[in-house]
Design an enzyme around this catalytic site. Structure first.
Site, mmCIF file in Angstrom:
data_model
loop_
_atom_site.group_PDB
_atom_site.id
_atom_site.type_symbol
_atom_site.label_atom_id
_atom_site.label_comp_id
_atom_site.label_asym_id
_atom_site.label_seq_id
_atom_site.Cartn_x
_atom_site.Cartn_y
_atom_site.Cartn_z
ATOM 1 N N HIS A 85 0.856 -1.193 0.000
ATOM 2 C CA HIS A 85 0.000 0.000 0.000
ATOM 3 C C HIS A 85 0.893 1.245 0.000
ATOM 4 C CE1 HIS A 85 -2.792 3.104 1.234
ATOM 5 N NE2 HIS A 85 -3.760 2.302 0.829
ATOM 6 N N GLU A 155 -4.054 1.674 -7.447
ATOM 7 C CA GLU A 155 -4.303 2.835 -6.599
ATOM 8 C C GLU A 155 -3.333 3.957 -6.968
ATOM 9 O OE1 GLU A 155 -6.563 1.825 -2.801
ATOM 10 O OE2 GLU A 155 -4.460 1.684 -2.332
ATOM 11 N N GLY A 212 -11.060 3.532 1.203
ATOM 12 C CA GLY A 212 -10.450 3.985 2.450
ATOM 13 C C GLY A 212 -11.434 4.839 3.228
HETATM 14 P P1 PGA Z 1 -9.232 6.482 -0.028
HETATM 15 O O1 PGA Z 1 -8.150 5.352 0.311
HETATM 16 O O2 PGA Z 1 -10.476 5.766 -0.494
HETATM 17 O O3 PGA Z 1 -9.439 7.201 1.273
HETATM 18 O O4 PGA Z 1 -8.647 7.353 -1.084
HETATM 19 C C1 PGA Z 1 -8.010 4.212 -0.474
HETATM 20 C C2 PGA Z 1 -6.874 3.379 0.027
HETATM 21 O O5 PGA Z 1 -5.947 3.932 0.633
HETATM 22 O O6 PGA Z 1 -6.852 2.161 -0.147
#
Ligand code: PGA
Length: 229
Positions: A85, A155, A212
């Site tokens: 991540h 991501e 997230g």
């Molecule tokens: P977010 O985070 O939806 O708050 O942008 C996603 C993640 O970090 O997996």
């Protein structure tokens, strides 16, 4: 679809117990939900909820004070773990070599890795982000049997928690490459929420979302699921 909920470092014990009470009432429309809370709360999760961890140690069991091993996580009946991540790589300074060791630990302890992979704003704007993502994936998977079970989450680093989401076309360039190359389920993550899901659900070659911020707010998550259906 797969909907993975990354709680990050949020919730006290009482808060997660309240959350779990309300979570039971969520209409998930047969989506495959994966709850990913702080590791210390795994024993609080009821048996009928599928769960994973946000991280795993790169080390095997032994004298590594503070590390939480894949073997320990597996013994708590977790099924999945996030690997690579961007909050680990950018904020905790872990590089691809560390992520690769974590990936190997996950595989050797029968956890299904959700491999996060992404590009910076600069890489995105250079237009070479698809190649960069493939290069990172190939490095992580070098010497690993590609037929093993894993999920990939695209991501974009600049999209996480910022509200900045790339265009569907830009996302599709990556998700299409990932599906063609690795033949696995591919998720999108990065500021996906109840306000942009109508647009994001039109992305081609996508099998779900890694959420997230919105994963902490169940009314918003319900609205997201209602619109996704
Ligand atoms: P977010 O985070 O939806 O708050 O942008 C996603 C993640 O970090 O997996």
């Amino acid at each position: 679809m797969i909907i993975a909920l990354n709680h990050k470092s949020n919730f006290t014990k009482d808060e997660i117990l309240n959350y779990l009470e309300d979570y039971k009432k969520l209409n998930t429309y047969n989506h495959e939900m994966i709850l990913i809370p702080s590791v210390c709360y795994l024993p609080l999760i009821p048996d009928n909820i599928t769960y994973g961890t946000e991280d795993v140690s790169s080390m095997d069991m032994g004298a590594y004070t503070g590390e939480v091993t894949a073997k320990a996580i597996k013994s708590l009946e977790a099924k999945y773990t996030l690997i690579n991540h961007s909050e680990r790589t950018t904020k905790m300074n872990e590089n691809l070599d560390v992520s690769k060791k974590k990936l190997e630990q996950a595989f050797s302890n029968d956890l299904i890795p959700i491999i996060c992979i992404g590009d910076t704003k600069k890489e995105h704007e250079s237009g070479k982000y698809v190649d960069k993502i493939k290069k990172d994936m190939d490095y992580l998977l070098s010497d690993i049997d590609k037929s093993k079970d894993f999920i990939i989450a695209y991501e974009p680093i600049f999209a996480i928690g910022t509200g900045l989401v790339p265009t569907n076309l830009d996302i599709e360039k990556v998700t299409t490459m990932l599906k063609d190359e690795y033949q696995k389920k591919v998720l999108y993550g990065g500021s996906a929420n109840e306000n942009n899901i109508d647009e994001l659900k039109r992305v081609k070659n996508i099998d779900g979302f890694l959420l997230g911020g919105i994963s902490l707010k169940l009314p918003s998550l319900q609205e997201f699921l209602d619109k996704l259906q």
